[in-house]
Design an enzyme around this catalytic site. Structure first.
Site, mmCIF file in Angstrom:
data_model
loop_
_atom_site.group_PDB
_atom_site.id
_atom_site.type_symbol
_atom_site.label_atom_id
_atom_site.label_comp_id
_atom_site.label_asym_id
_atom_site.label_seq_id
_atom_site.Cartn_x
_atom_site.Cartn_y
_atom_site.Cartn_z
ATOM 1 N N ASP A 158 0.723 -1.169 -0.074
ATOM 2 C CA ASP A 158 -0.059 0.108 -0.134
ATOM 3 C C ASP A 158 0.845 1.265 -0.007
ATOM 4 O OD1 ASP A 158 -2.505 1.166 -0.244
ATOM 5 O OD2 ASP A 158 -2.471 1.514 2.094
ATOM 6 N N HIS B 73 -3.430 14.206 1.183
ATOM 7 C CA HIS B 73 -3.904 13.218 2.391
ATOM 8 C C HIS B 73 -2.595 13.273 3.420
ATOM 9 C CE1 HIS B 73 -4.513 9.618 4.421
ATOM 10 N NE2 HIS B 73 -3.514 8.945 3.990
ATOM 11 N N ARG C 246 3.908 16.886 12.583
ATOM 12 C CA ARG C 246 5.161 17.492 11.950
ATOM 13 C C ARG C 246 4.384 18.893 11.425
ATOM 14 N NH1 ARG C 246 5.663 12.658 10.007
ATOM 15 N NH2 ARG C 246 4.540 13.176 7.930
ATOM 16 N N GLU D 161 -10.183 4.154 3.913
ATOM 17 C CA GLU D 161 -9.204 5.028 3.027
ATOM 18 C C GLU D 161 -9.697 4.498 1.589
ATOM 19 O OE1 GLU D 161 -5.037 4.117 4.030
ATOM 20 O OE2 GLU D 161 -5.128 5.728 5.561
ATOM 21 N N GLU E 92 -9.099 4.388 -2.180
ATOM 22 C CA GLU E 92 -7.957 4.022 -2.953
ATOM 23 C C GLU E 92 -8.153 3.345 -4.221
ATOM 24 O OE1 GLU E 92 -4.487 2.564 -0.859
ATOM 25 O OE2 GLU E 92 -5.262 3.278 1.116
ATOM 26 N N ASP F 249 -8.731 0.545 2.413
ATOM 27 C CA ASP F 249 -7.695 0.235 3.324
ATOM 28 C C ASP F 249 -8.172 0.508 4.704
ATOM 29 O OD1 ASP F 249 -5.229 -0.577 4.329
ATOM 30 O OD2 ASP F 249 -4.379 1.641 3.876
ATOM 31 N N ARG G 83 -7.204 4.077 13.384
ATOM 32 C CA ARG G 83 -6.298 4.976 13.804
ATOM 33 C C ARG G 83 -5.623 5.075 15.209
ATOM 34 N NH1 ARG G 83 -5.390 6.092 8.673
ATOM 35 N NH2 ARG G 83 -6.959 6.590 7.488
ATOM 36 N N GLN H 212 -2.959 2.358 14.901
ATOM 37 C CA GLN H 212 -1.908 3.062 14.089
ATOM 38 C C GLN H 212 -1.077 4.084 14.788
ATOM 39 O OE1 GLN H 212 -3.778 4.669 10.456
ATOM 40 N NE2 GLN H 212 -1.552 5.009 9.642
ATOM 41 N N LYS I 244 -3.676 -2.011 10.129
ATOM 42 C CA LYS I 244 -4.008 -2.055 8.827
ATOM 43 C C LYS I 244 -4.486 -3.502 8.324
ATOM 44 C CE LYS I 244 -3.023 2.620 7.080
ATOM 45 N NZ LYS I 244 -3.702 3.051 6.445
ATOM 46 N N THR J 150 -8.627 -5.624 4.116
ATOM 47 C CA THR J 150 -8.591 -4.940 2.831
ATOM 48 C C THR J 150 -9.486 -5.244 1.867
ATOM 49 O OG1 THR J 150 -6.238 -4.359 3.075
ATOM 50 C CG2 THR J 150 -7.394 -3.474 1.079
ATOM 51 N N THR K 164 -4.463 6.761 0.059
ATOM 52 C CA THR K 164 -5.683 7.467 0.084
ATOM 53 C C THR K 164 -5.785 8.650 -0.863
ATOM 54 O OG1 THR K 164 -5.668 6.811 2.331
ATOM 55 C CG2 THR K 164 -7.223 8.506 1.830
ATOM 56 N N GLU L 293 -8.938 12.496 8.376
ATOM 57 C CA GLU L 293 -8.947 13.897 7.445
ATOM 58 C C GLU L 293 -10.239 14.794 7.591
ATOM 59 O OE1 GLU L 293 -7.194 14.483 3.401
ATOM 60 O OE2 GLU L 293 -6.814 12.245 3.752
#
Ligand code: MN
Length: 438
Positions: free
Chosen positions: A136, A143, A152, A207, A209, A241, A245, A248, A260, A264, A367, A381
């Site tokens: 993936d 995203h 960050r 997600e 995709e 996917d 969270r 994760q 994850k 899927t 994503t 998001e």
């Protein structure tokens, strides 16, 4: 790149009536491959047309040459043998089927339609291939920036993001075809009270995709350059996917793992690169101060038309909506073109160190979020990590997915002068977690 041919002719119509309606995902210009199961039988290869499936085994006598080679390879319980042949045999079969299915064409298939056409409503679609490995990617800058701002804030994109398509090795064994339920995972994470505990995820997400099925593979130590990678790319599907969270955020010291690998989901019809040829688009436009792709990821043809214009949508249907007979609520409207890297670059990069890909291997695009609020392609998001719940069309709200929620993806490619094609649906419903301890 695949050239346009008679199979893309917008004037071509099918004698299968449902294939000619404007909103049909499977007009005669699409002809995707899939594997269907009749009650009590093994999987069989077929091709979608309107609301019907061409049973390749039942129609085998109508094929010769490369088309027969492809139909023989595709008739079994997986499409791996077809994928291993590369695109030319599948293209020959597509050309023959397009001729057999068109209005005004030869009537050989129509005469045996009672046994060679199977109503979609009478069968179950299963995974189209045995997938040995699933990788993936993370290729939408929108995203990645929205997620990266949390940890960050000054430089939300990882330093490598614009130099290489970022990815992790995910799990092939838990791939599920659309329609299968998804069990909410148990897992470990650090709760807001500071304690580390194990239990049902409280932040289950989707997600949105696109998936790529690999065609002919490469040997270990034998990478495939951009100039030759197109024939290693067989076809495309929608991919969810599913992501926990909370798990994760806690576990990802070395990338995601159990957050994850829970499952899927993919849509069961494999849309070929040839079917998508009219909907090719330029690679993502890089900003003037972005680095250019390094030479091993640069190809003039890929820059000009290596991307695809595919409108992608995600919907949530809650138990209340089902009970009241209400439609699902759309939560995402985006386009695959927002992703920064093309699938050719992803596949080339994957093989560049000598890693081998095999027929049926699956690559997830990452994503497919865009710049606008409505194009945020996961709940993390769209709800700012659960803090700003979405209001659904029946007034319910969702920060994360609840048990009984169904997530439904659709994808559609359109261009003026061509017949629009669709991907079918990728759907899955969330089941309650397994009670623990056992
Ligand atoms: Mn993903």
């Amino acid at each position: 790149m695949t050239m346009l041919n008679d199979t893309h002719d917008p004037k071509r119509r099918s004698w299968v009536a449902a294939a000619n309606s404007a909103d049909c995902d499977f007009p005669i210009q699409n002809l995707p491959f899939g594997v269907f199961v009749r009650a009590g039988s093994a999987g069989q290869g077929g091709v979608a047309i309107g609301d019907q499936i061409v049973d390749l085994s039942a129609a085998m006598a109508l094929f010769s040459g490369n088309a027969l080679l492809a139909a023989t390879a595709a008739a079994g319980p997986t499409l791996n043998k077809l994928m291993a042949l590369g695109n030319a045999p599948a293209s020959a079969l597509r050309a023959r089927l397009s001729d057999l299915l068109r209005e005004g064409g030869p009537d050989d298939l129509r005469r045996i339609a009672d046994r060679a056409l199977v109503p979609m409503a009478d069968v179950t679609m299963v995974l189209p291939a045995h997938t040995g490995a699933f990788t993936d990617f993370l290729t939408s800058s929108y995203h990645t920036e929205r997620g990266g701002r949390v940890s960050r804030p000054d430089s939300p994109l990882p330093p490598c993001f614009k130099y290489l398509p970022v990815a992790y090795n995910s799990r092939a064994s838990s791939l599920r075809a659309s329609g299968a339920n998804i069990v909410r995972p148990n897992g470990q994470w650090k709760h807001p009270d500071g304690q580390v505990r194990f239990g049902p995820s409280e932040a289950l997400d989707f997600e949105l995709e696109v998936g790529l099925f690999i065609g002919p593979g490469n040997d270990v130590g034998a990478p495939v350059p951009m100039s030759q990678v197109q024939d290693r790319m067989f076809g495309y599907c929608l991919l969810n996917d599913w992501s926990a969270r909370d798990i994760q955020a806690w576990e990802s010291a070395l990338g995601p793992f159990l957050s994850k690998s829970l499952s899927t989901s993919i849509s069961p019809w494999v849309i070929t690169g040839e079917a998508l040829a009219p909907f090719r688009a330029p690679a993502f436009p890089r900003a003037p101060d972005d680095p250019q792709p390094l030479p091993y990821l640069a190809d003039a043809g890929d820059q000009a038309s290596g991307h695809f214009d595919i409108v992608l949508e995600a919907f949530i249907r809650t138990p209340n909506m089902r009970a009241a007979g209400q439609p699902a609520s759309r939560v995402t409207l985006t386009n695959f073109q927002h992703n920064y890297w093309t699938f050719a670059q992803m596949a080339t990069h994957h093989m560049s160190n000598g890693c081998n890909l095999e027929p049926g291997d699956l690559l997830g695009s990452g994503t497919a979020s865009g710049p606008t609020d409505d194009s945020r392609a996961c709940l993390s998001e769209a709800t700012e990590r659960g803090k700003m719940p979405l209001v659904l069309n029946n007034g319910e709200t969702r920060g994360w997915l609840r048990d009984g929620d169904e997530v439904i993806f659709t994808g559609r490619a359109s261009r003026a002068g061509f017949v629009s094609i669709g991907f079918g649906v990728c759907a899955g419903m969330v089941e309650a977690a397994v009670a623990w301890p056992q």
